[in-house]
Enzyme design. Structure first.
Site, PDB file in Angstrom:
ATOM      1  CB  SER A  10      15.543  23.908  50.283  1.00 48.87           C
ATOM      2  OG  SER A  10      16.133  23.212  51.279  1.00 48.87           O
ATOM      3  CG  HIS A  55      14.756  18.993  48.040  1.00 45.63           C
ATOM      4  ND1 HIS A  55      13.468  19.448  48.073  1.00 45.63           N
ATOM      5  CD2 HIS A  55      15.365  19.513  49.149  1.00 45.63           C
ATOM      6  CE1 HIS A  55      13.294  20.203  49.130  1.00 45.63           C
ATOM      7  NE2 HIS A  55      14.426  20.255  49.808  1.00 45.63           N
ATOM      8  CG  ASN A  67      10.669  23.317  50.042  1.00 45.05           C
ATOM      9  OD1 ASN A  67      10.003  22.832  50.949  1.00 45.05           O
ATOM     10  ND2 ASN A  67      11.984  23.298  50.047  1.00 45.05           N
TER      11      ASN A  67
HETATM   12  N1  3HC Z   1      17.104  11.601  62.242  1.00 42.72           N
HETATM   13  C1  3HC Z   1      17.123  10.258  62.389  1.00 42.72           C
HETATM   14  N2  3HC Z   1      16.219   9.586  63.122  1.00 42.72           N
HETATM   15  C2  3HC Z   1      15.283  10.305  63.757  1.00 42.72           C
HETATM   16  C3  3HC Z   1      15.234  11.718  63.664  1.00 42.72           C
HETATM   17  C4  3HC Z   1      16.193  12.362  62.864  1.00 42.72           C
HETATM   18  N3  3HC Z   1      16.227  13.690  62.702  1.00 42.72           N
HETATM   19  N4  3HC Z   1      14.215  12.155  64.408  1.00 42.72           N
HETATM   20  C5  3HC Z   1      13.650  11.057  64.981  1.00 42.72           C
HETATM   21  N5  3HC Z   1      14.292   9.953  64.571  1.00 42.72           N
HETATM   22  C6  3HC Z   1      14.043   8.560  64.945  1.00 42.72           C
HETATM   23  C7  3HC Z   1      14.068   8.495  66.442  1.00 42.72           C
HETATM   24  O1  3HC Z   1      14.881   7.435  66.881  1.00 42.72           O
HETATM   25  C8  3HC Z   1      12.630   8.292  66.812  1.00 42.72           C
HETATM   26  O2  3HC Z   1      12.398   7.400  67.873  1.00 42.72           O
HETATM   27  P1  3HC Z   1      12.645   7.828  69.437  1.00 42.72           P
HETATM   28  O3  3HC Z   1      11.925   9.136  69.652  1.00 42.72           O
HETATM   29  O4  3HC Z   1      12.059   6.689  70.173  1.00 42.72           O
HETATM   30  O5  3HC Z   1      14.125   7.949  69.590  1.00 42.72           O
HETATM   31  C9  3HC Z   1      12.028   7.652  65.574  1.00 42.72           C
HETATM   32  O6  3HC Z   1      12.754   8.195  64.485  1.00 42.72           O
HETATM   33  C10 3HC Z   1      10.571   7.996  65.410  1.00 42.72           C
HETATM   34  O7  3HC Z   1      10.443   9.357  65.670  1.00 42.72           O
HETATM   35  P2  3HC Z   1       9.083   9.978  66.059  1.00 42.72           P
HETATM   36  O8  3HC Z   1       8.401   9.181  67.116  1.00 42.72           O
HETATM   37  O9  3HC Z   1       9.262  11.454  66.272  1.00 42.72           O
HETATM   38  O10 3HC Z   1       8.293   9.681  64.707  1.00 42.72           O
HETATM   39  P3  3HC Z   1       6.844  10.092  64.340  1.00 42.72           P
HETATM   40  O11 3HC Z   1       6.080   8.893  64.051  1.00 42.72           O
HETATM   41  O12 3HC Z   1       6.310  11.044  65.359  1.00 42.72           O
HETATM   42  O13 3HC Z   1       7.078  10.865  62.964  1.00 42.72           O
HETATM   43  C11 3HC Z   1       7.860  12.565  61.562  1.00 42.72           C
HETATM   44  C12 3HC Z   1       8.013  11.892  62.908  1.00 42.72           C
HETATM   45  C13 3HC Z   1       8.070  11.574  60.420  1.00 42.72           C
HETATM   46  C14 3HC Z   1       8.928  13.647  61.508  1.00 42.72           C
HETATM   47  C15 3HC Z   1       6.409  13.155  61.438  1.00 42.72           C
HETATM   48  O14 3HC Z   1       6.139  13.944  62.555  1.00 42.72           O
HETATM   49  C16 3HC Z   1       6.247  13.983  60.207  1.00 42.72           C
HETATM   50  O15 3HC Z   1       5.997  13.476  59.124  1.00 42.72           O
HETATM   51  N6  3HC Z   1       6.364  15.327  60.352  1.00 42.72           N
HETATM   52  C17 3HC Z   1       6.318  16.245  59.227  1.00 42.72           C
HETATM   53  C18 3HC Z   1       7.724  16.495  58.750  1.00 42.72           C
HETATM   54  C19 3HC Z   1       7.755  17.296  57.479  1.00 42.72           C
HETATM   55  O16 3HC Z   1       6.771  17.779  56.971  1.00 42.72           O
HETATM   56  N7  3HC Z   1       8.964  17.458  56.957  1.00 42.72           N
HETATM   57  C20 3HC Z   1       9.202  18.223  55.772  1.00 42.72           C
HETATM   58  C21 3HC Z   1       9.767  19.515  56.159  1.00 42.72           C
HETATM   59  S1  3HC Z   1      10.037  20.566  54.765  1.00 42.72           S
HETATM   60  C22 3HC Z   1      11.577  20.169  54.234  1.00 42.72           C
HETATM   61  O17 3HC Z   1      12.262  19.353  54.798  1.00 42.72           O
HETATM   62  C23 3HC Z   1      12.051  20.857  53.016  1.00 42.72           C
HETATM   63  C24 3HC Z   1      13.377  21.473  53.202  1.00 42.72           C
HETATM   64  O18 3HC Z   1      13.807  21.890  51.951  1.00 42.72           O
HETATM   65  C25 3HC Z   1      13.383  22.660  54.161  1.00 42.72           C
END
Ligand code: 3HC
Length: 286
Positions: free
Chosen positions: A122, A143, A193
């Site tokens: 990252s 990434h 990031n």
């Molecule tokens: N892995 C695999 N599948 C997953 C999971 C995971 N970690 N988390 C959830 N799921 C699956 C689950 O089966 C879930 O269904 P269930 O709850 O019925 O079991 C299904 O996906 C849908 O999950 P959600 O209902 O939680 O989905 P949403 O529609 O609410 O969306 C999200 C979730 C896409 C995470 C949305 O909330 C989002 O876009 N959040 C922002 C995330 C973000 O900004 N990420 C970037 C972070 S920064 C980064 O990663 C950089 C790094 O370098 C640090």
């Protein structure tokens, strides 16, 4: 070098990111070798993937037979030598340059000369990671974003010495994994990031400045700025230790005050409040 056709993928490190990447790989039809340091950690990752695939079956997005076939494509290993037949290996281990150097140097002696070595780092420099090998042209960044199976973006990072073939092969793989890849250069924080880390740190500073609770801050940013998830929920998901480390690594390179992690979140990290993974961060989890 000319890049090989990708048939078998290796994933080294099956934490939250590595397990997510391995899930994408097996769902896209690739034979996948997942390497963890112990059998227990490997099994934990397989259970996690099996759980999310079961949720797809429950929601009728996959049949039970398909789930079985997808899971069959994941081979768990503890020995790095098991990655010898992989056409591309994605590293997703701890964000520590020395650990990555040691891994890449060892991998170089194991995989074929034309195999591609990708890092999911990252906040470290892909060029610095690639300096551990004698064939840096085969090293690129891939990434992914947390949670990897759900977030569409993958940044394909060109390091100083990456070959066009390696970058193109990683880009094509990103597409085949169902992602939206973008190409970028190896600059601190790459694209997302570089923007998101200072923004999240500003959000955390606003907690104290505006004297609001994490719930109120999350409501502000979801209801007022259209974020899918509030900043406190997001940092808890990413991991407070991961976020602090990424902030420190970027701050070291860019020296912009907004990038430095606010004292509040450093104290949380030091107290073991790491977010979801430790059961407590801004929020508590069962
Ligand atoms: N892995 C695999 N599948 C997953 C999971 C995971 N970690 N988390 C959830 N799921 C699956 C689950 O089966 C879930 O269904 P269930 O709850 O019925 O079991 C299904 O996906 C849908 O999950 P959600 O209902 O939680 O989905 P949403 O529609 O609410 O969306 C999200 C979730 C896409 C995470 C949305 O909330 C989002 O876009 N959040 C922002 C995330 C973000 O900004 N990420 C970037 C972070 S920064 C980064 O990663 C950089 C790094 O370098 C640090």
């Amino acid at each position: 070098m000319s890049a090989p056709e990708i048939r078998t993928i290796g994933v080294v490190g099956l934490g939250a990111m590595g397990a997510g990447i391995a899930q994408l790989s097996i769902e896209a039809g690739y034979e996948t070798v997942g390497r963890e340091v112990t059998d227990e950690l490997g099994e934990k990752a397989r259970d996690r993937i099996a759980h999310f695939l079961q949720r797809k079956v429950d929601k009728e997005r996959m049949t039970a037979d398909e789930r079985f076939a997808v899971l069959e494509r994941l081979a768990l290993q503890t020995e790095l030598a098991a990655l010898s037949d992989c056409d591309l290996v994605i590293e997703a281990i701890v964000e520590d340059l020395e650990a990555k150097h040691a891994l890449f140097a060892e991998l170089e002696g194991i995989v074929r000369p034309d195999a591609i070595l990708a890092t999911n780092t990252s906040a470290l420099s892909v060029t610095e990671i690639a300096s551990a090998v004698s064939t840096p042209e085969r090293v690129v960044g891939m990434h992914f974003f947390n949670p990897a199976p759900l977030m569409p973006l993958v940044e394909i990072v060109r390091a100083e010495l990456s070959s066009d073939d390696a970058v193109d092969a990683a880009y094509t793989l990103g597409e085949r994994l169902g992602k939206k890849p973008i190409r970028c250069h190896d600059t601190p924080g790459f694209v997302v990031n570089r923007i998101l880390i200072p923004l999240l740190n500003d959000c955390i500073r606003a907690l104290d400045e505006a004297r609001i609770s994490p719930e109120e801050l999350d409501t502000a940013m979801t209801a007022g700025a259209g974020w899918p998830m509030g900043p406190c929920t997001l940092v808890d998901l990413v991991g407070i230790d991961v976020h602090v480390h990424a902030s420190e690594a970027l701050y070291e390179k860019l020296r912009e005050p907004r990038i430095a992690p606010p004292p509040r979140i450093v104290a949380m990290r030091n107290a073991g409040l790491l977010g979801r993974k430790s059961g407590r961060g801004f929020y508590s989890y069962d």
